[in-house]
Design an enzyme around this catalytic site. Structure first.
Site, PDB file in Angstrom:
ATOM      1  CG  HIS A   1      54.137 -61.462  65.810  1.00  0.00           C
ATOM      2  ND1 HIS A   1      52.796 -61.640  66.087  1.00  0.00           N
ATOM      3  CD2 HIS A   1      54.511 -60.328  66.454  1.00  0.00           C
ATOM      4  CE1 HIS A   1      52.375 -60.663  66.874  1.00  0.00           C
ATOM      5  NE2 HIS A   1      53.396 -59.851  67.111  1.00  0.00           N
TER       6      HIS A   1
ATOM      7  CB  SER B   1      53.692 -58.615  70.045  1.00  0.00           C
ATOM      8  OG  SER B   1      53.490 -57.927  68.824  1.00  0.00           O
TER       9      SER B   1
ATOM     10  CG  ASP C   1      51.345 -64.246  64.590  1.00  0.00           C
ATOM     11  OD1 ASP C   1      52.047 -63.408  63.980  1.00  0.00           O
ATOM     12  OD2 ASP C   1      51.193 -64.217  65.833  1.00  0.00           O
TER      13      ASP C   1
END
Length: 372
Positions: free
Chosen positions: A317, A40, A314
């Site tokens: 990240h 991600s 978040d």
């Protein structure tokens, strides 16, 4: 800032590459592509093409800094977007899975939730990403692939899930798991190399136990979860030697390693030096460290007033501000951060030229003189 010996070498070797150049900040660089693989951290929006389920990163407040959620796990741009800009690529790196997208200057094959050993159905493990690249390889000429930059950031999911599923794992079990992950990583890099790639940029793992999600789920308060950090350090210690061995046995294999672990750790421990007011909790989410639910429609997430003061947007990240800073380090910093050369130097290093310097243990005293 110290001057790397590789910088001088890069200048001496640039002359054979004076055709097909782009001018970036007054410097001529070859017009080559950028290809990214991983999880991600590098996902440019691929995950939404693998599932019909609503994904939080496709909705506000993701993309908040750009007023445009694009499926990226950030409030705005991510590291590869900035690297692409520095390389003279006139647009953000596109997701490879998007139908009809322009991949002439490269693409992102990274997918959220991806791991090295295996991924869920709505993701692609690293070897699956490489196979997807091979399916699309006719889009690029052989020499273009050889001159292009291949960036990889993966492993977070492997170690986080192992720790959650094996909270009481003995040291021997941890070591065996690290060995299995790094052996598979080496195999996947070899697969990508056999596809024609020759210039690799590998991100070491961050201190995973310092992620807001780790602090929240393992209930460590303001402390990092050191068991997870130890796994990351064991993994990182194996990556450099693996790449050194490959460069020594494959004359056209070139690489560099970004010390993401210590870059994050310094910003966590001395946050005000880097103008981050908050480094232990997320800007967006709920829970003790605001590490759950960002972007989910049924969760009333807390959203910070000013995301640029946060290291993390978040649970896992970084904010766009942090990602831009990391990209500058990757592209142009000294061996204290990325070694044996930075991306600018890697771009101009002649194809098929054997490497003359290799990765060294960052604990080496000479690599600890400057802090970034």
């Amino acid at each position: 800032m110290e001057c790397s010996s590789v910088s001088v070498l890069g200048i001496l070797l640039v002359f054979p590459l004076l055709h097909n150049l782009v001018t970036i900040s007054g410097q001529n660089l070859p017009a080559v592509g950028l290809f990214t693989f991983g999880d991600s951290n590098f996902d440019a929006g691929n995950k939404k093409f693998l599932t019909s389920a609503p994904l939080p990163q496709n909705f506000w407040p993701y993309g908040k800094s750009r007023d445009d959620p694009k499926g990226k796990f950030s409030d705005g741009k991510i590291v590869p977007d900035f690297i692409a800009k520095f390389m003279g690529i006139p647009h953000d790196l596109p997701p490879a899975l998007k139908p009809g997208t322009d991949v002439s200057r490269g693409a992102s094959f990274a997918v959220g939730s991806a791991s090295i050993l295996g991924s869920p159905k709505d993701s692609l493990a690293l070897n699956q990403q490489v196979r997807k690249f091979n399916q699309m390889i006719s889009n690029w000429k052989v020499d273009y692939i050889q001159k292009s930059v291949f960036m990889i950031s993966i492993g977070m999911e492997d170690y986080y899930n192992f720790t959650k599923n094996n909270p009481n794992a003995e040291v021997s079990a941890q070591q065996a798991f690290v060995t299995s992950v790094t052996n598979r990583f080496k195999s996947d890099i070899n697969l990508l190399y056999s596809s024609g790639a020759s210039k690799f940029v590998v991100h070491l793992l961050a201190p995973l136990g310092c992620l807001p999600i780790a602090r929240q789920e393992f209930k460590t308060g303001n402390n990092c979860y050191e068991k997870l950090n130890d796994l990351a350090k064991q993994h990182n210690a194996k990556i450099g030697p693996i790449l050194n061995e490959m460069a020594e046995t494959k004359p056209d294999f070139q690489f560099t390693v970004f010390d993401f672990y210590n870059v994050i750790l310094r910003r966590t421990q001395r946050n005000m030096n880097y103008r981050f007011s908050v480094t232990n909790i997320s800007c967006c989410g709920v829970g003790t460290h605001y590490a759950y639910g960002c972007g989910l429609p049924n969760v009333h997430s807390k959203l910070c007033e000013y995301q640029r003061s946060y290291l993390y947007f978040d649970a896992r990240h970084n904010t766009e501000k942090a990602q831009e800073a990391f990209a500058h380090l990757i592209f142009g910093a000294d061996p204290n951060v990325i070694q044996p050369m930075n991306v600018r130097e890697l771009m101009v290093y002649p194809v098929n030229e054997p490497m003359r310097e290799f990765w060294e243990d960052p604990m080496d005293e000479k690599l600890s003189l400057v802090q970034y």
